[in-house]
Design an enzyme around this catalytic site. Sequence first.
Site, PDB file in Angstrom:
ATOM      1  NE  ARG A  14      71.198  11.133  36.002  1.00 57.78           N
ATOM      2  CZ  ARG A  14      71.894  10.176  36.614  1.00 57.78           C
ATOM      3  NH1 ARG A  14      73.208  10.120  36.458  1.00 57.78           N
ATOM      4  NH2 ARG A  14      71.295   9.284  37.349  1.00 57.78           N
ATOM      5  CE1 TYR A  15      67.423  11.161  34.986  1.00 56.37           C
ATOM      6  CE2 TYR A  15      67.141  13.534  35.095  1.00 56.37           C
ATOM      7  CZ  TYR A  15      67.478  12.343  35.706  1.00 56.37           C
ATOM      8  OH  TYR A  15      67.879  12.332  37.008  1.00 56.37           O
ATOM      9  CB  THR A 105      64.329  41.002  10.976  1.00 58.86           C
ATOM     10  OG1 THR A 105      64.847  41.402  12.247  1.00 58.86           O
ATOM     11  CG2 THR A 105      63.135  40.098  11.206  1.00 58.86           C
ATOM     12  CG  HIS A 153      38.206  11.004  50.885  1.00 58.67           C
ATOM     13  ND1 HIS A 153      38.110  12.368  50.729  1.00 58.67           N
ATOM     14  CD2 HIS A 153      37.004  10.489  50.511  1.00 58.67           C
ATOM     15  CE1 HIS A 153      36.898  12.677  50.300  1.00 58.67           C
ATOM     16  NE2 HIS A 153      36.219  11.560  50.148  1.00 58.67           N
ATOM     17  CB  SER A 283      67.895   0.956  49.518  1.00 61.55           C
ATOM     18  OG  SER A 283      68.563   1.571  50.602  1.00 61.55           O
TER      19      SER A 283
END
Length: 477
Positions: A14-15, A105, A153, A283
Amino acid sequence: MNDHDNYQSPLASRYASREMRGLFSARHRALQWRRLWIALAEAEQELGLAISDEQLDELRRTADQIDFDAVAEHERRLRHDVMAHVHAWGDVAPSGRAILHLGATSCYVTDNGDLVILRDALELVRRQVVSVVRSLADFAKAHRAVPILGLTHYQPAQATTVGKRACLWIQDLLGDLEDIDHALGHLRFRGVKGTTGTQASFMELFGGDHAKVRALDERVTEKLGFERRFAVTGQTYPRKLDFRVCQVLSSIAQSAHKFASDLRLSAGRREMEEPFEQGQIGSSAMPWKRNPMRSERICALARFVMANLDNLAQTAAQQWFERTLDDSANRRLALPEMFLATDAILALYQNVAQGLVVHEAVVDARLREELPFLASEALMMEAVAAGGDRQDVHEALRLHARAASEAIHRGEPNPLVGRLRADPSFASVAGRIDELLDPKRFVGRAPEQVDEFLAEEVEPVLARFASIETVAAEIHV
């Protein structure tokens, strides 16, 4: 079974981009192993071992002929992935079979192959970061002087500009580019070190000739395009290198998460938003929604990358003596998935950066709603300069500001300006309040900072990578 009957990593399905998926594919990895086996055989021949031109030619001619079904059959019998590839290649290159893997190896191909892939993957990530920086720089320049309410903040603070905020995002990415350069500059080849890193097998092959064994190490390193190699290793290259490389990915994820979080918060304030396509559904139940799907996905994938870094730290810490195999299965998951996730993050970041939307009317309205509070000190200074008593003016402002806050909390418009115009303490500046509340008066040097930052910090970096073309990032879903 077809692909729909098997679990697949969403990063691959998908990404992530085709290019990054290709770098970590089984075929690409096997091709790197074959490059390494050919390079080893070439260097061994050059240094005097009895390897014929015909054997090398056969290996070169058949290097791309990988029968993965044959590899799987050999692995079922041998229970060893590297030797399965040796046997499968030997089946189609019988004369080359005799000198394949000579003195080596398994980690000669697995580790060195991984290092080639990590190098190429880092270079791809660097190209992607440069593209994002270029897009954000264009955005910052275009919005260098657009005033916006600054938040600390997550509360109203002082005004800044949209372009200045974008420069903060760019600055994070410039640091990431420095980290990528550092990682690439310090990426070393494992080289030709033998089973426990002592090169004992190659000493046997070359009759105890230290110079030839050292030359073999150097020549293979050069053939694979590396400038440096580890002077000493165990059976593997140090797993701390994986951690150091992936620290860069974590840093990029942090930068992207910060950007995407800022944009998600801005979208909730209706000030800025990511691109939203004509047919896009926000949505399934609420047709009006414009959910910041891309930014949310950036944050989700960034969290995955940042969390995985600890995995590599644990792997590096828990290697025993010259090597233990509990790193293998772990690295097969962690390294590709961190790179694929970072690739997906940057594709999303680029897509969003190229299509960032600023709703300037909303931005202006939000700022003007708070500006009477932010401008309190400036208004006080003007009133005092016109002859008012500083302490009296300050107290009047405090009382009006408190009353205005209470009104706002009741759902009413900010009444502070109207209250000040009606207060005799501010009669001397009442006619200039609109002028004094011009948002551009409160952004300080933000526009000039954008100009200076782009000219002094960003443009030299982009000039260095001028050959990297910025293309529209493809978002699959």
